[in-house]
Design an enzyme around this catalytic site. Structure first.
Site, PDB file in Angstrom:
ATOM      1  N   CYS A  77     -11.120   3.118   1.066  1.00 19.06           N
ATOM      2  CA  CYS A  77      -9.716   3.202   1.105  1.00 19.06           C
ATOM      3  C   CYS A  77      -9.161   2.456   2.310  1.00 19.06           C
ATOM      4  O   CYS A  77      -9.892   2.275   3.342  1.00 19.06           O
ATOM      5  CB  CYS A  77      -9.287   4.715   1.404  1.00 19.06           C
ATOM      6  SG  CYS A  77      -7.666   5.176   2.057  1.00 19.06           S
ATOM      7  N   THR A  78      -8.078   1.631   2.110  1.00 17.32           N
ATOM      8  CA  THR A  78      -7.722   0.580   3.024  1.00 17.32           C
ATOM      9  C   THR A  78      -7.333   1.324   4.354  1.00 17.32           C
ATOM     10  O   THR A  78      -7.098   0.564   5.407  1.00 17.32           O
ATOM     11  CB  THR A  78      -6.658  -0.252   2.429  1.00 17.32           C
ATOM     12  OG1 THR A  78      -5.373   0.703   2.029  1.00 17.32           O
ATOM     13  CG2 THR A  78      -7.087  -1.164   1.365  1.00 17.32           C
TER      14      THR A  78
ATOM     15  N   CYS B  75      -4.468  -1.107  -1.964  1.00 12.74           N
ATOM     16  CA  CYS B  75      -4.768   0.255  -2.152  1.00 12.74           C
ATOM     17  C   CYS B  75      -5.799   0.266  -3.122  1.00 12.74           C
ATOM     18  O   CYS B  75      -5.690  -0.174  -4.305  1.00 12.74           O
ATOM     19  CB  CYS B  75      -3.440   0.724  -2.441  1.00 12.74           C
ATOM     20  SG  CYS B  75      -3.534   2.540  -2.695  1.00 12.74           S
TER      21      CYS B  75
ATOM     22  N   ASP C 131       0.889  -0.960   0.015  1.00 14.39           N
ATOM     23  CA  ASP C 131      -0.005   0.064   0.169  1.00 14.39           C
ATOM     24  C   ASP C 131       0.838   1.203   0.001  1.00 14.39           C
ATOM     25  O   ASP C 131       2.069   1.127   0.132  1.00 14.39           O
ATOM     26  CB  ASP C 131      -0.981   0.147   1.170  1.00 14.39           C
ATOM     27  CG  ASP C 131      -1.917   1.144   1.293  1.00 14.39           C
ATOM     28  OD1 ASP C 131      -2.151   1.667   0.260  1.00 14.39           O
ATOM     29  OD2 ASP C 131      -2.072   1.490   2.313  1.00 14.39           O
TER      30      ASP C 131
HETATM   31  N1  DGL Z   1      -4.766   3.167   1.263  1.00 14.40           N
HETATM   32  C1  DGL Z   1      -4.997   3.894  -0.193  1.00 14.40           C
HETATM   33  C2  DGL Z   1      -6.510   3.434  -0.706  1.00 14.40           C
HETATM   34  O1  DGL Z   1      -6.787   2.143  -0.249  1.00 14.40           O
HETATM   35  C3  DGL Z   1      -5.005   5.056  -0.247  1.00 14.40           C
HETATM   36  C4  DGL Z   1      -4.105   6.226   0.501  1.00 14.40           C
HETATM   37  C5  DGL Z   1      -3.569   7.240  -0.220  1.00 14.40           C
HETATM   38  O2  DGL Z   1      -3.843   8.182  -0.516  1.00 14.40           O
HETATM   39  O3  DGL Z   1      -2.170   6.828  -0.428  1.00 14.40           O
HETATM   40  O4  DGL Z   1      -6.914   4.148  -1.509  1.00 14.40           O
END
Ligand code: DGL
Length: 251
Positions: A180-181, A70, A7
């Site tokens: 978003c994770t 992600c 991620d």
């Molecule tokens: N964890 C990411 C997702 O699932 C995003 C976080 C980021 O903006 O880097 O979209």
């Protein structure tokens, strides 16, 4: 051989958590690309090149499959990477389907990064369920930063969520999708603003199931009864985020 999970930051730990529950005998490498976090406010081309670097890292570390933990990176780069590499590449997308079918024609709020919300992939997902629910996309720039800082019960997060979710407070939606994770780590706080009756969904469990399916289909499941190992990597070398990752998993 390993399963590589990555991620932009520590949010992908919510996917690793589900992967460990579904496939506990596998060996994992979890990589948080802290140097480039956040992905959600970068350009698509930048995200594609970060994802490419991550996959090359995983390939050079004996990975048999890669999980893009992600939503943002999946929407920007998964299909391009699948054309470039032959190993299974599993992505994650907002869990819109279970939310849409949790009741008859619900109002579903989808919270995600600006890049995920504006991507063509997400628009197609919304179109697919347009007759079954009222889907309300909500870009949440900055929400993941609270999780990245480990700032999960401070006044600032509460204030941010109250402002962000102002129009949807107190059960004005039936379901919310954490697209978003990073967001599952703020689940309780989101729930308390939206109202206790609101059903909350995230894509972690579905992604772990899809991992199992893809590995089984390719004959790549590890045939072993003992628990596997987890190796943490980070694009920043000071080790602080790795400590936070271990803490989040209770290691
Ligand atoms: N964890 C990411 C997702 O699932 C995003 C976080 C980021 O903006 O880097 O979209």
């Amino acid at each position: 051989m390993n399963i590589g999970i990555f991620d932009s930051g520590i949010g992908g730990m919510s996917v690793l958590h589900q992967a460990l529950a579904t496939l506990p005998h596998e060996n994992y490498i979890f990589y948080a690309d802290t140097d480039h976090v956040p992905y959600g406010t970068k350009t698509k081309d930048q995200v594609i090149s970060y994802v490419d670097e991550m996959i090359q890292f995983m390939l050079s570390h004996n990975c048999k499959a890669v999980v893009i933990a992600c939503n943002t990176a999946t929407s920007a780069a998964a299909s391009i990477m699948r054309q470039k590499y032959t190993i299974p590449i599993i992505g994650i997308e907002p869990a819109v389907k279970p939310a849409v079918f949790c009741m008859d024609h619900p109002r579903v709020l989808v919270m995600a990064t600006p890049m995920t919300i504006h991507a063509e992939k997400f628009h197609k997902l919304m179109d697919r369920y347009a007759d079954d629910a009222t889907i309300i996309p909500l870009p949440c720039p900055g929400l993941m930063d609270f999780v990245e800082r480990g700032d999960l019960d401070g006044e600032d997060l509460h204030k941010y969520l109250n402002e962000l979710l102002y129009s949807y407070r107190d059960h004005k939606v039936d379901a919310a999708v954490l697209g978003c994770t990073h967001y599952p780590f703020a689940r309780e706080q989101i729930q308390s603003v939206l109202g206790e009756e609101v059903r909350i969904f995230d894509g972690g469990e579905g992604t772990a199931r899809e991992m199992r399916r893809r590995l089984a289909e390719s004959g790549l499941l590890r045939d072993e009864q003992r628990k596997g190992t987890i190796c943490f990597e980070n694009s920043q070398t000071d080790g602080k985020k790795i400590e936070l990752c271990k803490m989040l998993l209770d290691l």
